[in-house]
Design an enzyme around this catalytic site. Structure first.
Site, short mmCIF file in Angstrom:
data_model
loop_
_atom_site.label_atom_id
_atom_site.label_comp_id
_atom_site.label_asym_id
_atom_site.label_seq_id
_atom_site.Cartn_x
_atom_site.Cartn_y
_atom_site.Cartn_z
N GLY A 1 -10.38 24.80 29.06
CA GLY A 1 -11.71 24.42 28.60
C GLY A 1 -12.38 23.51 29.60
O GLY A 1 -11.70 22.84 30.39
N GLN B 1 -17.96 17.10 32.59
CA GLN B 1 -16.83 17.10 33.53
C GLN B 1 -17.21 17.58 34.93
O GLN B 1 -16.44 17.43 35.87
CB GLN B 1 -15.68 17.96 32.99
CG GLN B 1 -15.07 17.39 31.72
CD GLN B 1 -13.88 18.20 31.29
OE1 GLN B 1 -14.03 19.21 30.61
NE2 GLN B 1 -12.69 17.81 31.70
N CYS C 1 -6.22 16.81 30.22
CA CYS C 1 -7.66 16.90 30.46
C CYS C 1 -7.89 16.94 31.97
O CYS C 1 -7.29 16.15 32.71
CB CYS C 1 -8.36 15.69 29.85
SG CYS C 1 -10.14 15.72 30.10
N LEU C 2 -8.73 17.86 32.42
CA LEU C 2 -9.00 17.97 33.86
C LEU C 2 -9.61 16.69 34.43
O LEU C 2 -9.51 16.44 35.62
CB LEU C 2 -9.93 19.16 34.13
CG LEU C 2 -9.38 20.54 33.76
CD1 LEU C 2 -10.43 21.61 34.00
CD2 LEU C 2 -8.10 20.85 34.51
N HIS D 1 -11.51 19.04 21.32
CA HIS D 1 -11.42 18.36 22.61
C HIS D 1 -12.76 18.48 23.37
O HIS D 1 -13.29 17.49 23.87
CB HIS D 1 -10.27 18.98 23.42
CG HIS D 1 -10.03 18.38 24.77
ND1 HIS D 1 -8.84 17.77 25.11
CD2 HIS D 1 -10.82 18.30 25.88
CE1 HIS D 1 -8.92 17.33 26.37
NE2 HIS D 1 -10.10 17.64 26.85
#
Ligand SMILES: [Zn+2]
Length: 158
Positions: free
Chosen positions: A48, A53, A91-92, A133
């Protein structure tokens, strides 16, 4: 527009901001952004990606789970179950770390798709976790914040 965008990491402030709603999903800037988000997500091996981001303060996220793609524009959680699920989430934007996060196991999400069509997803398990998320990201919340909140409320009850 480039093929991919660099993923921003905490403590970049864009990750803690409430995103702007998208008024026209058919706008060229949004239509061009969607493939870039998928390509960026694939390149980073994520399931995702939310617009903050990649430094974009707009309410759009993408998810790909079990080869099914979701484009979530202005998504909202319209119902969540009391039944919870705990999962070690990554999480990236927080490379190399995982946090055990408690979330609802069943959710209903309402959103617009890439054609501006109103959609509803009713699901559970991994997709429910991913939806929560990404919606958190659009509300300026990252898993490190969720984890801290959880720990604080746990201390209150001990
Ligand atoms: Zn994330």
């Amino acid at each position: 527009m480039k093929d991919t965008y660099p993923v921003v990491h905490i403590p970049e402030s864009v990750l803690r901001e409430q995103t702007q709603q998208i008024t026209n999903p058919l706008d060229r800037s949004i239509q061009e952004l969607i493939p870039v988000m998928f390509t960026t997500m694939h390149k980073a091996h994520g399931v995702g990606l939310a617009a903050p981001q990649i430094g974009i303060n707009k309410a759009i996220a993408v998810i790909e789970i079990k080869q099914k793609r979701y484009v979530l524009i202005n998504p909202v959680l319209s119902s969540i179950s009391d039944e919870k699920i705990i999962f070690d989430e990554g999480c990236l934007s927080i490379p190399g770390k995982e946090f055990s996060i408690v979330r609802s196991n069943h959710v209903t999400v309402r959103h617009l798709d890439e054609n501006g069509k109103k959609c509803k997803i009713k699901t559970d398990g991994l997709l429910a976790i991913a939806l929560q998320h990404e919606i958190d990201h659009l509300n300026g919340i990252v898993i490190a914040d969720r984890y801290e909140q959880q720990e604080q409320s746990r201390e209150l009850f001990e």
